[in-house]
Structures are given as C-alpha cells and as structure tokens.
Design an enzyme around this catalytic site. Structure first.
Site, PDB file in Angstrom:
ATOM      1  N   GLU A 103     138.799  71.932  25.426  1.00  0.00           N
ATOM      2  CA  GLU A 103     137.853  72.144  26.519  1.00  0.00           C
ATOM      3  C   GLU A 103     138.151  71.203  27.672  1.00  0.00           C
ATOM      4  OE1 GLU A 103     135.636  74.035  27.580  1.00  0.00           O
ATOM      5  OE2 GLU A 103     134.141  74.655  26.116  1.00  0.00           O
ATOM      6  N   ASP A 104     137.823  71.649  28.870  1.00  0.00           N
ATOM      7  CA  ASP A 104     137.926  70.775  30.040  1.00  0.00           C
ATOM      8  C   ASP A 104     136.814  69.732  30.019  1.00  0.00           C
ATOM      9  OD1 ASP A 104     135.955  72.714  30.380  1.00  0.00           O
ATOM     10  OD2 ASP A 104     136.606  73.327  32.376  1.00  0.00           O
ATOM     11  N   ASP A 107     129.382  69.402  28.702  1.00  0.00           N
ATOM     12  CA  ASP A 107     128.220  69.035  29.511  1.00  0.00           C
ATOM     13  C   ASP A 107     127.004  69.057  28.581  1.00  0.00           C
ATOM     14  OD1 ASP A 107     126.807  68.496  31.885  1.00  0.00           O
ATOM     15  OD2 ASP A 107     126.575  70.604  32.371  1.00  0.00           O
ATOM     16  N   PHE A 156     128.327  65.811  38.914  1.00  0.00           N
ATOM     17  CA  PHE A 156     129.131  67.031  38.986  1.00  0.00           C
ATOM     18  C   PHE A 156     130.526  66.684  39.488  1.00  0.00           C
ATOM     19  CE2 PHE A 156     130.658  71.160  40.261  1.00  0.00           C
ATOM     20  CZ  PHE A 156     130.226  71.922  39.190  1.00  0.00           C
TER      21      PHE A 156
HETATM   22  P1  IMP Z   1     127.804  73.394  28.634  1.00  0.00           P
HETATM   23  O1  IMP Z   1     128.476  72.259  27.881  1.00  0.00           O
HETATM   24  O2  IMP Z   1     127.417  74.544  27.777  1.00  0.00           O
HETATM   25  O3  IMP Z   1     126.647  72.881  29.471  1.00  0.00           O
HETATM   26  O4  IMP Z   1     128.804  74.029  29.686  1.00  0.00           O
HETATM   27  C1  IMP Z   1     129.998  73.459  29.998  1.00  0.00           C
HETATM   28  C2  IMP Z   1     130.647  74.245  31.101  1.00  0.00           C
HETATM   29  O5  IMP Z   1     129.951  74.050  32.339  1.00  0.00           O
HETATM   30  C3  IMP Z   1     132.053  73.714  31.323  1.00  0.00           C
HETATM   31  O6  IMP Z   1     133.010  74.401  30.553  1.00  0.00           O
HETATM   32  C4  IMP Z   1     132.233  73.882  32.816  1.00  0.00           C
HETATM   33  O7  IMP Z   1     132.721  75.182  33.113  1.00  0.00           O
HETATM   34  C5  IMP Z   1     130.840  73.756  33.395  1.00  0.00           C
HETATM   35  N1  IMP Z   1     130.581  72.382  33.875  1.00  0.00           N
HETATM   36  C6  IMP Z   1     129.768  71.463  33.315  1.00  0.00           C
HETATM   37  N2  IMP Z   1     129.774  70.303  34.014  1.00  0.00           N
HETATM   38  C7  IMP Z   1     130.643  70.496  35.037  1.00  0.00           C
HETATM   39  C8  IMP Z   1     131.090  69.660  36.119  1.00  0.00           C
HETATM   40  O8  IMP Z   1     130.720  68.484  36.282  1.00  0.00           O
HETATM   41  N3  IMP Z   1     131.981  70.227  36.968  1.00  0.00           N
HETATM   42  C9  IMP Z   1     132.442  71.504  36.841  1.00  0.00           C
HETATM   43  N4  IMP Z   1     132.046  72.323  35.857  1.00  0.00           N
HETATM   44  C10 IMP Z   1     131.152  71.817  34.957  1.00  0.00           C
END
Ligand code: IMP
Ligand code: MG
Length: 189
Positions: A103-104, A107, A156
């Site tokens: 994963e990148d 969050d 962000f």
């Molecule tokens: P979560 O962990 O389900 O909230 O979602 C994660 C996804 O939200 C990541 O794979 C990113 O695509 C996007 N995301 C969350 N934080 C950031 C950020 O700081 N910058 C850009 N994309 C983000």
C-alpha cells in the site's frame, strides 16, 4: 496546471526521493529475509500503490509476481466508510500463495482491513501488509502491518503515488499539501 509550479502547493517536504528509496531498500532486505525460498505474490490496490510497487519489485532480489485490484468505497462520505466494492478483481488464484499486500498509505485502515478479510477468504498460504506510509493518529481499524516505511503526522500528503484530485502522484518525494489548495473542500473527496 504547469508541473513547474507545484512547489507553492507543498507546504513541507516530509521525505525526499533519496530518503524514500533508502527506506524502501531496507524494507526490501527484510522482505527478502522473511520470504527466502518462498514464492511471493505482491498485491497492489490501484492506483496509489503503483509507484511503490514498481520501485519495490526492482529492489527485490527475487522474482516477485504482481497483481492488482481496484476498489471503491461505498457512500457519499468523503472519509473512507470501510464498505468496499471490488471494481477490478485480482487475476491470480490465491490458494496456497504467500500474499504481500503493498500500500502507498494507511489512513483510517478501513479499506485495507476489508481487503485483508476479503483475500483471507481465498485461502492464501499467508497474507501480510507492507505500507510506505502510515498515519497512526488516523487509525480507526487496526490492521497488522508487518512492513512500514514511515509513520507520519495526520496531515494530507501527496507524491510518491499519492494524489489530490488525481494530481501530484508523479512527484518523487512526499510533501504536505498546502491547505490552500483544497480550502474549498475535503482533500479526501
Ligand atoms: P483508508 O485507510 O481506508 O482511510 O484509505 C486509505 C486511502 O485513502 C489511501 O489508499 C489513499 O488513496 C487515500 N489517502 C489517505 N490519506 C491520504 C493522504 O494523505 N494523501 C493522499 N491520499 C490519501
Ligand atoms: Mg486517492
């Protein structure tokens, strides 16, 4: 927008290209050790993971197989709901495979938690997670992440695969997006 103008959009550089690459190399050494003699299938979730996966597999000193899936979150909320729909599924059969989800960023962790549960149902031999970035203060659902590049503040960020409105993915470092860029809304939208 002219690509040369982006420096005004970044309020703070968190990691340079060199810092990301050297951390990624350390993670690759750990992965090589842990998977010695095993066949690994690297699974990426489109689109953000594309950059980290392309760098990781070229750093690894074994034949890594790759596959991708695309998901979309249900609901109008700008935040991740954790209820996920598969838009593009994996091509590979996971039965008996050592799966490493790359994963990148993590969050809330909600999307990833759903994906891990979904892939576990497909009887892989093992399943682990590798993330370049993680926001510990934003975690809603805890997912066991074996390999983490950097823990970052709950801001962000863009670059190294991470976008705002599909822009900035191809920046080589990672920076905090200047809030003035999204002053009219939520950056997760
Ligand atoms: P979560 O962990 O389900 O909230 O979602 C994660 C996804 O939200 C990541 O794979 C990113 O695509 C996007 N995301 C969350 N934080 C950031 C950020 O700081 N910058 C850009 N994309 C983000
Ligand atoms: Mg995104």
């Amino acid at each position: 927008m002219e690509f040369s103008d982006i420096s005004a959009d970044i309020s703070e550089v968190l990691y340079t290209e060199e810092q990301l690459q050297s951390r990624l190399a350390e993670m690759a050494r750990e992965i090589e050790r842990d998977y010695a003699g095993k066949e690994v299938l690297i699974v990426g979730v489109l689109k953000g993971a594309v950059i980290v996966i392309s760098d990781l597999i070229r750093e690894l000193k074994f034949h890594a197989h790759i596959d991708f899936m695309a998901v979309s979150s249900y609901g109008a909320s700008t935040q991740s709901s954790g209820v996920v729909r598969i838009v593009k599924d994996l091509d590979a059969d996971l039965r008996g495979k050592h799966v490493l989800i790359v994963e990148d960023i993590i969050d809330s962790g909600l999307t990833l938690a759903w994906i891990v549960r979904n892939l576990e149902l497909r009887h892989p031999e093992s399943i682990e997670v590798c993330a370049m970035l993680r926001k510990p203060d934003a975690i809603v659902e805890d997912v066991r992440v074996k390999y983490v590049g950097f823990d970052i503040p709950n801001k962000f960020v863009v670059g190294y695969g991470l976008d705002y409105a599909e822009q900035y993915r191809n920046i080589r470092g990672v920076g905090v997006l200047n809030p003035s860029v999204y002053s009219d809304g939520d950056p997760h939208a």
